[in-house]
Design a protein around this motif. Structure first.
Motif, mmCIF file in Angstrom:
data_model
loop_
_atom_site.group_PDB
_atom_site.id
_atom_site.type_symbol
_atom_site.label_atom_id
_atom_site.label_comp_id
_atom_site.label_asym_id
_atom_site.label_seq_id
_atom_site.Cartn_x
_atom_site.Cartn_y
_atom_site.Cartn_z
ATOM 1 N N VAL A 77 0.850 -1.181 0.000
ATOM 2 C CA VAL A 77 0.000 0.000 0.000
ATOM 3 C C VAL A 77 0.889 1.235 0.000
ATOM 4 O O VAL A 77 1.965 1.244 0.609
ATOM 5 C CB VAL A 77 -0.958 0.000 1.214
ATOM 6 C CG1 VAL A 77 -0.194 0.096 2.529
ATOM 7 C CG2 VAL A 77 -1.980 1.107 1.113
ATOM 8 N N TYR A 78 0.434 2.253 -0.718
ATOM 9 C CA TYR A 78 1.160 3.507 -0.829
ATOM 10 C C TYR A 78 0.292 4.648 -0.314
ATOM 11 O O TYR A 78 -0.933 4.588 -0.366
ATOM 12 C CB TYR A 78 1.543 3.794 -2.280
ATOM 13 C CG TYR A 78 2.371 2.732 -2.929
ATOM 14 C CD1 TYR A 78 1.790 1.820 -3.805
ATOM 15 C CD2 TYR A 78 3.737 2.638 -2.690
ATOM 16 C CE1 TYR A 78 2.552 0.835 -4.420
ATOM 17 C CE2 TYR A 78 4.505 1.658 -3.295
ATOM 18 C CZ TYR A 78 3.912 0.759 -4.152
ATOM 19 O OH TYR A 78 4.664 -0.215 -4.760
ATOM 20 N N LEU A 79 0.966 5.682 0.154
ATOM 21 C CA LEU A 79 0.275 6.919 0.499
ATOM 22 C C LEU A 79 1.051 8.061 -0.139
ATOM 23 O O LEU A 79 2.159 8.385 0.286
ATOM 24 C CB LEU A 79 0.194 7.111 2.017
ATOM 25 C CG LEU A 79 -0.625 8.319 2.461
ATOM 26 C CD1 LEU A 79 -2.106 8.114 2.140
ATOM 27 C CD2 LEU A 79 -0.446 8.594 3.953
ATOM 28 N N GLN A 80 0.467 8.636 -1.181
ATOM 29 C CA GLN A 80 1.053 9.807 -1.830
ATOM 30 C C GLN A 80 0.546 11.037 -1.120
ATOM 31 O O GLN A 80 -0.671 11.269 -1.077
ATOM 32 C CB GLN A 80 0.673 9.842 -3.308
ATOM 33 C CG GLN A 80 1.210 11.058 -4.049
ATOM 34 C CD GLN A 80 2.723 11.063 -4.152
ATOM 35 O OE1 GLN A 80 3.326 10.040 -4.434
ATOM 36 N NE2 GLN A 80 3.336 12.222 -3.920
ATOM 37 N N MET A 81 1.452 11.817 -0.572
ATOM 38 C CA MET A 81 1.080 12.993 0.206
ATOM 39 C C MET A 81 1.596 14.238 -0.501
ATOM 40 O O MET A 81 2.804 14.422 -0.640
ATOM 41 C CB MET A 81 1.673 12.899 1.618
ATOM 42 C CG MET A 81 1.283 11.633 2.358
ATOM 43 S SD MET A 81 1.875 11.584 4.069
ATOM 44 C CE MET A 81 3.644 11.493 3.797
ATOM 45 N N ASN A 82 0.669 15.057 -0.958
ATOM 46 C CA ASN A 82 1.011 16.294 -1.662
ATOM 47 C C ASN A 82 0.574 17.496 -0.842
ATOM 48 O O ASN A 82 -0.283 17.391 0.036
ATOM 49 C CB ASN A 82 0.332 16.327 -3.032
ATOM 50 C CG ASN A 82 0.798 15.215 -3.943
ATOM 51 O OD1 ASN A 82 1.943 14.765 -3.871
ATOM 52 N ND2 ASN A 82 -0.090 14.760 -4.813
#
Length: 120
Positions: A77-82
């Motif tokens: 699982v990934y969490l892209q945080m912008n």
């Protein structure tokens, strides 16, 4: 034995981006939900984002429109945080509901945590 191994935390300036990764390994029969939680010192751990094995997602109101959760090959699982904000500073924990055999239900497993620090 089941392990969740996280990576990708660090120090970033406000407005910047980071991508967290979490890979589950070990004696796994199936994985249901996977998600990310975060915790500040002295505060309760809170849900950031969660994704089911069918791909449905839900997010904390504070990160909607800025963070994106995704899964790859069911075990990662990934969490892209912008557009990160100083308020996003916390230790981020990966969580997964994992069944280790066909006869028992899901158990909750946690990663070791990864620090995300956003400077103003």
């Amino acid at each position: 034995q089941v392990q969740l191994v996280e990576s990708g935390g660090g120090l970033v300036q406000a407005g910047g981006s980071l991508r967290l990764s979490c890979a589950a390994s070990g004696s796994i029969f199936s994985i249901n939900n996977m998600g990310w939680y975060r915790q500040d010192p002295g505060k309760q751990r809170e849900l950031v984002a969660r994704i089911s094995n069918s791909g449905s997602t839900n997010y904390a109101d504070s990160v909607k429109g800025r963070f994106t959760i995704s899964r790859h090959n069911a075990n990662t699982v990934y969490l892209q945080m912008n557009n990160l904000e100083p308020e996003d500073t916390a230790v981020y924990y990966c969580n997964a509901l994992i069944r280790t055999n066909r006869w028992t239900g899901d158990n909750s497993y946690w990663g070791q945590g990864t620090q995300v620090t956003v400077s103003s």
